[in-house]
Design a protein around this motif. Structure first.
Motif, short mmCIF file in Angstrom:
data_model
loop_
_atom_site.label_atom_id
_atom_site.label_comp_id
_atom_site.label_asym_id
_atom_site.label_seq_id
_atom_site.Cartn_x
_atom_site.Cartn_y
_atom_site.Cartn_z
N PRO A 2 0.83 -1.21 0.00
CA PRO A 2 0.00 0.00 0.00
C PRO A 2 0.85 1.25 0.00
N SER A 3 0.28 2.34 -0.50
CA SER A 3 1.03 3.59 -0.53
C SER A 3 0.91 4.31 0.80
N THR A 4 1.85 5.20 1.09
CA THR A 4 1.80 6.02 2.29
C THR A 4 2.26 7.43 1.92
N THR A 5 1.73 8.40 2.61
CA THR A 5 2.07 9.78 2.30
C THR A 5 3.44 10.16 2.81
N GLN A 6 3.94 9.47 3.82
CA GLN A 6 5.26 9.80 4.35
C GLN A 6 5.95 8.53 4.84
N PRO A 7 7.25 8.44 4.64
CA PRO A 7 7.98 7.27 5.11
C PRO A 7 8.16 7.31 6.61
N LEU A 8 8.36 6.17 7.19
CA LEU A 8 8.68 6.09 8.61
C LEU A 8 10.06 6.71 8.82
N ARG A 9 10.13 7.73 9.68
CA ARG A 9 11.37 8.48 9.86
C ARG A 9 12.28 7.88 10.92
N LYS A 10 11.70 7.42 12.03
CA LYS A 10 12.49 6.87 13.14
C LYS A 10 11.93 5.53 13.57
N LEU A 11 12.81 4.54 13.65
CA LEU A 11 12.44 3.20 14.08
C LEU A 11 13.16 2.87 15.38
N GLY A 12 12.39 2.55 16.41
CA GLY A 12 12.96 2.17 17.69
C GLY A 12 12.31 0.91 18.21
N PHE A 13 12.83 0.42 19.33
CA PHE A 13 12.23 -0.75 19.97
C PHE A 13 12.24 -0.54 21.48
N LEU A 14 11.37 -1.28 22.16
CA LEU A 14 11.18 -1.16 23.59
C LEU A 14 11.30 -2.54 24.24
N ILE A 216 -9.50 6.01 18.93
CA ILE A 216 -9.20 6.71 20.18
C ILE A 216 -7.76 7.18 20.20
N GLN A 217 -6.84 6.32 19.77
CA GLN A 217 -5.43 6.70 19.75
C GLN A 217 -5.21 7.88 18.79
N ARG A 218 -5.84 7.85 17.66
CA ARG A 218 -5.72 8.97 16.72
C ARG A 218 -6.25 10.26 17.33
N SER A 219 -7.34 10.18 18.08
CA SER A 219 -7.89 11.39 18.71
C SER A 219 -6.92 11.96 19.73
N THR A 285 4.30 -11.76 8.58
CA THR A 285 5.44 -11.36 7.75
C THR A 285 5.49 -9.84 7.66
N SER A 286 6.61 -9.32 7.26
CA SER A 286 6.73 -7.87 7.16
C SER A 286 5.77 -7.28 6.14
N ALA A 287 5.53 -8.00 5.06
CA ALA A 287 4.56 -7.52 4.07
C ALA A 287 3.17 -7.43 4.69
N GLU A 288 2.80 -8.45 5.45
CA GLU A 288 1.48 -8.44 6.12
C GLU A 288 1.41 -7.34 7.17
N LEU A 289 2.48 -7.15 7.92
CA LEU A 289 2.48 -6.14 8.97
C LEU A 289 2.42 -4.74 8.38
N ALA A 290 3.15 -4.51 7.30
CA ALA A 290 3.10 -3.20 6.66
C ALA A 290 1.69 -2.88 6.19
N GLU A 291 1.02 -3.88 5.62
CA GLU A 291 -0.36 -3.70 5.17
C GLU A 291 -1.25 -3.28 6.33
N ARG A 292 -1.12 -3.97 7.46
CA ARG A 292 -1.96 -3.68 8.63
C ARG A 292 -1.63 -2.31 9.22
N ALA A 297 -5.38 3.72 11.72
CA ALA A 297 -5.71 5.15 11.70
C ALA A 297 -4.68 5.99 12.46
N ALA A 298 -4.20 5.49 13.59
CA ALA A 298 -3.22 6.27 14.36
C ALA A 298 -1.83 6.20 13.76
N PHE A 299 -1.43 5.04 13.24
CA PHE A 299 -0.11 4.91 12.62
C PHE A 299 0.05 5.91 11.48
N ARG A 300 -1.01 6.17 10.76
CA ARG A 300 -0.93 7.09 9.63
C ARG A 300 -0.68 8.53 10.07
#
Length: 339
Positions: A2-14, A216-219, A285-292, A297-300
Motif C-alpha cells: 500500500p502507498s503512504t504519504t510519508q515514510p517512517l522516519r524513526k524506528l525504535g524498539f522497547l 481513540i489513539q488517533r484522537s 510477515t513484514s509484508a502483512e504487517l506493513a499492510e496492517r 488510523a493512528a499509525f498514519r
C-alpha cells in the motif's frame, strides 16, 4: 504494497529487560547486548520499560548509563518512568548525568499517578509523607523546570572551599526538548502538548467514549498536537507490539502466535474501572504487517515508532525480531537505517 504519504522516519524498539531474581546479571547483560545489536542494525532508538518490585528493569537510568559506554549513536528512552516513585530533583540529576555521558542521546519518558499497589508499598516508599504526596501533573512540572535549568536552590556561590550552583548539575541544555510524556487519555495528551513535551502513545488507551482503539489513539494524537506550540510538527511515537516472522523458525512462529492469541481477549472491550482498551498484537510477515500498519488510523498520523518486544521471550527470539524489524519491516515502511 500500500502507498503512504510519508515514510517512517524513526524506528525504535522497547524492552522490559526481564531477569531471573536468583541470578539477575544475565538478564541485564542480555538487555545491554540487545541495545548493542539495535545500534548495529541501524535502529534510531532503544527504549527500556520501568518495573518496581518485579523482575524487569527497576533502574532504567542505571542500565542506560551502562549502555552509553557500549554504544556511540543510538538514542535511549524510558517508557516510562512512573514519577510517583521518584524525587524530581534527584531524578533530574540522574537524567542529566546520563544525557551528558551519552552525548545528548537520552529521551526520558514519564508518567504520573500513585505507585502501583501504593497501599502495600507506602510505608517503605514514603513512611512520613505518604498521605501528603502529590502524584499529579505538578510532579512532572517540577521535573521539567529542574531539567530546563530553573533554580533548585536559593543559594549559589562559594562556601568555604566549595562552589555551589542554584540549578541542577550537570546541566544538559538539550535535554529539556527531549522529554516525553506517556499518556493514554485525552487529558494527558492535551497536558503534554500544552507543556511542550513529546508524546508517547502505546498499546493501551483509555476508552473515554465510543470508538475503536485506533480511533481513540488517533484522537489523542490530534488533541496533543492541537495544544503543542509546534502543532503538526510536534513529535509523537507509537509503541505497538509488532512481531515480524520473516526469518523465524516454525517453533518461534508458533510461540509468537500463541502469545498474541492469549492476549487477544483483553482487546475486545474496555478493561476494569478505568476502561483501559488494549491493541491486538501484530504478528506476521513484514509484508502483512506493513499492510496492517498502513491501514491503522493512528499509525498514519505519526512518523516514528518504538515497537514493543514481548515480555517473556528468549534472547534469540529478540535477535530474530529485531533483525527482521530492521531489515524487512522498516524498509517496507520507507525507513532507512542510520549509518
Amino acid at each position: 504494497m500500500p502507498s503512504t504519504t510519508q515514510p517512517l522516519r524513526k524506528l525504535g524498539f522497547l524492552t522490559i529487560g526481564l531477569f531471573d531474581g536468583d541470578d539477575p546479571r544475565p538478564g541485564h547483560e542480555s538487555t545491554l547486548r540487545i541495545i548493542e545489536l539495535g545500534e548495529k542494525l541501524g535502529f534510531d532508538s532503544a527504549w527500556v520499560r520501568h518495573r518496581h518490585l518485579q523482575y524487569g528493569i527497576s533502574s532504567p537510568v542505571a542500565v542506560l548509563a551502562a549502555a552509553t559506554q557500549r554504544t556511540s549513536r543510538i538514542e535511549f528512552g524510558t517508557a516510562v518512568i512512573p514519577l510517583g516513585w521518584e524525587n524530581p530533583l534527584r531524578l533530574a540529576e540522574d537524567l542529566a548525568t546520563v544525557d551528558i555521558l551519552s552525548g545528548g542521546r537520552l529521551n526520558p519518558g514519564l508518567s504520573v499517578g500513585p505507585p502501583m499497589h501504593y497501599d502495600r508499598v507506602q510505608t517503605a516508599l514514603y513512611p512520613d509523607t505518604g498521605d501528603r504526596e502529590d502524584f499529579g501533573y505538578e510532579r512532572v512540572s517540577r521535573l521539567l523546570s529542574l531539567i530546563r535549568g530553573e533554580p533548585a536552590s536559593s543559594f549559589h556561590g562559594t562556601e568555604g572551599i566549595e562552589e555551589f550552583s542554584d540549578r541542577v548539575q550537570p546541566h544538559s541544555p538539550g535535554l529539556g526538548r527531549r522529554m516525553w510524556y506517556g499518556g493514554a487519555s485525552t487529558r494527558s495528551a492535551q497536558w503534554a502538548g500544552a507543556h511542550g513535551m513529546n508524546f508517547l502513545t502505546s498499546s493501551v488507551v483509555r476508552a473515554e467514549g465510543p470508538g475503536s482503539f485506533e480511533e481513540i489513539q488517533r484522537s489523542h494524537v490530534h488533541a496533543f498536537r492541537e495544544q503543542h506550540p509546534d502543532g503538526e510538527r510536534a513529535r509523537v511515537s507509537q509503541g505497538l507490539v509488532v512481531i515480524p516472522t520473516d526469518t523465524a523458525t516454525s517453533e518461534q512462529r508458533a510461540k509468537y502466535e500463541e502469545y498474541a492469541a492469549k492476549r487477544l481477549p483483553r482487546t475486545t472491550e474496555p478493561q476494569g474501572p478505568a476502561r483501559m482498551l488494549f491493541s491486538p498484537d501484530f504478528v506476521g510477515t513484514s509484508a502483512e504487517l506493513a499492510e496492517r500498519l498502513y491501514a491503522h488510523a493512528a499509525f498514519r498520523e505519526i512518523d516514528e515508532v518504538a515497537f514493543a518486544l514481548p515480555f517473556t521471550f528468549e534472547h534469540e527470539d529478540y535477535v530474530q525480531i529485531l533483525t527482521d524489524l530492521a531489515t524487512r519491516l522498516g524498509p517496507a515502511l520507507g525507513w532507512k537505517p542510520a549509518a
